[in-house]
Design a protein around this motif. Structure first.
Motif, short mmCIF file in Angstrom:
data_model
loop_
_atom_site.label_atom_id
_atom_site.label_comp_id
_atom_site.label_asym_id
_atom_site.label_seq_id
_atom_site.Cartn_x
_atom_site.Cartn_y
_atom_site.Cartn_z
N ARG A 28 0.82 -1.21 0.00
CA ARG A 28 0.00 0.00 0.00
C ARG A 28 0.86 1.26 0.00
O ARG A 28 0.47 2.29 -0.56
CB ARG A 28 -0.92 -0.01 1.23
CG ARG A 28 -1.98 1.09 1.21
CD ARG A 28 -2.91 0.96 2.39
NE ARG A 28 -2.32 1.43 3.62
CZ ARG A 28 -2.51 0.87 4.81
NH1 ARG A 28 -3.25 -0.22 4.91
NH2 ARG A 28 -1.94 1.36 5.88
N TYR A 131 -6.29 2.96 10.17
CA TYR A 131 -7.49 3.34 10.92
C TYR A 131 -7.87 2.17 11.82
O TYR A 131 -8.14 1.07 11.34
CB TYR A 131 -8.63 3.67 9.96
CG TYR A 131 -9.97 3.92 10.64
CD1 TYR A 131 -10.17 5.10 11.38
CD2 TYR A 131 -11.02 3.02 10.53
CE1 TYR A 131 -11.39 5.35 12.00
CE2 TYR A 131 -12.24 3.26 11.13
CZ TYR A 131 -12.42 4.42 11.87
OH TYR A 131 -13.63 4.66 12.48
N THR A 243 -7.49 -0.28 7.55
CA THR A 243 -7.94 1.02 7.03
C THR A 243 -9.45 1.11 7.18
O THR A 243 -10.10 0.15 7.62
CB THR A 243 -7.55 1.19 5.55
OG1 THR A 243 -8.27 0.22 4.77
CG2 THR A 243 -6.06 1.02 5.33
N ARG A 244 -10.01 2.23 6.77
CA ARG A 244 -11.47 2.39 6.84
C ARG A 244 -12.18 1.42 5.90
O ARG A 244 -13.29 0.96 6.19
CB ARG A 244 -11.87 3.83 6.50
CG ARG A 244 -11.47 4.83 7.56
CD ARG A 244 -11.89 6.25 7.20
NE ARG A 244 -11.47 7.19 8.22
CZ ARG A 244 -12.15 7.49 9.32
NH1 ARG A 244 -13.32 6.90 9.54
NH2 ARG A 244 -11.69 8.37 10.19
N THR A 245 -11.57 1.11 4.77
CA THR A 245 -12.20 0.20 3.81
C THR A 245 -11.93 -1.26 4.13
O THR A 245 -12.70 -2.14 3.74
CB THR A 245 -11.72 0.51 2.38
OG1 THR A 245 -10.29 0.46 2.34
CG2 THR A 245 -12.20 1.88 1.96
N THR A 246 -10.82 -1.54 4.81
CA THR A 246 -10.53 -2.90 5.25
C THR A 246 -10.22 -2.85 6.75
O THR A 246 -9.08 -2.97 7.17
CB THR A 246 -9.32 -3.49 4.49
OG1 THR A 246 -8.20 -2.60 4.61
CG2 THR A 246 -9.65 -3.69 3.04
N PRO A 247 -11.24 -2.63 7.57
CA PRO A 247 -11.04 -2.36 9.00
C PRO A 247 -10.41 -3.51 9.78
O PRO A 247 -9.71 -3.27 10.73
CB PRO A 247 -12.45 -2.04 9.51
CG PRO A 247 -13.36 -2.69 8.51
CD PRO A 247 -12.67 -2.59 7.20
#
Length: 255
Positions: A28, A131, A243-247
């Motif tokens: 990433r 996140y 992350t917010r999309t893959t918490p």
């Protein structure tokens, strides 16, 4: 940067999610990951139990797998294994190796890093875009703290995580009692040390206890599970990869 990823024995057999999270995180951040397929154990467990000649083939294998000049750095989600590569491999090569092995070990150890070292010191990345909206406490493992001297690098990375509630662990620099075969050979002492660590972890009210070594997390996590504390363990890499999309990428730490 082209980065070689060393899975470690525990990562390969018991905690593959920490290895996957390391790969996800570094990819990433825009780096190319190389995973040599014939990598094996670093040999630490042999050295620590007195078998110093036996890991010579493992040390030679590590050099063969990661010594390629096209690999800019070698990373592993383990302060313990990074410590072995950076310190023990040289001892083994000097005592039982040949000039070619000694040269190879010197070349590879100079570019080998534990994850937080690579992120902060080499890549200059403290805020990695993570996140993780949970209460977390951090246990600094003995090898990362005393052998590698990573200092506050893991904490700097955690403080930059969006949404995290990071709480200080009392007596954080005290050993958890694992110590590899120490926990087996000195079970009573190990259990007493673990009990102290569990008291401090539970006292933080954290949802998650994190660290940079799966071995220590295995020890602490087993203790937390047995007392039904409700606190889970999670490798640092898995928090940084979230992350917010893959918490909860590759984890079931918090239910």
């Amino acid at each position: 940067m082209r980065i070689g990823l060393f899975a470690t024995c525990l990562g390969d057999t018991l905690f593959p999610d920490a290895v996957k999270a390391t790969a996800v995180l570094l990819s990433r951040l825009g780096h190319e990951l190389v995973f040599p397929p014939d990598q094996t154990c670093c040999g630490q467990m042999h050295v620590n139990t007195g078998y110093q000649r036996e890991p010579v083939p493992l040390v030679r294998g590590f050099v063969d797998q990661f010594g390629d000049a096209s690999i800019d750095a070698v990373v592993m989600p383990s302060g313990s294994c990074a410590g072995s590569v950076r310190h023990q491999h040289e001892i083994i090569a000097e005592r039982y190796g040949d000039p070619a092995l000694r040269s190879g070990v010197a070349r590879v150890k100079a570019k080998t890093y534990e994850l937080s070292e690579l992120l902060v010191d080499v890549l200059g990345a403290v805020d990695v875009g993570a996140y993780f909206p949970h209460r977390v406490t951090y246990h600094p493992t003995c090898h990362s703290l005393r052998m590698l001297r990573v200092g506050d690098k893991p904490l700097r990375l955690l403080r930059a995580v969006d949404g995290i509630d990071l709480v200080e662990l009392p007596e954080a620099d005290s050993c958890c009692g694992f110590g590899g075969t120490f926990a087996v050979k000195n079970a009573d002492t190990s259990s007493a040390m673990l009990a102290d660590k569990l008291t401090n972890v539970c006292g933080t009210g954290a949802d998650v206890c994190t660290a940079g070594d799966s071995s220590c997390l295995m020890h602490i996590g087993g203790g937390l599970s047995r007392i039904r504390s409700g606190t889970r363990t999670l490798h640092l890499a898995q928090i940084l990869a979230a992350t917010r999309t893959t918490p909860y990428a590759m984890t079931e730490a918090v239910r």
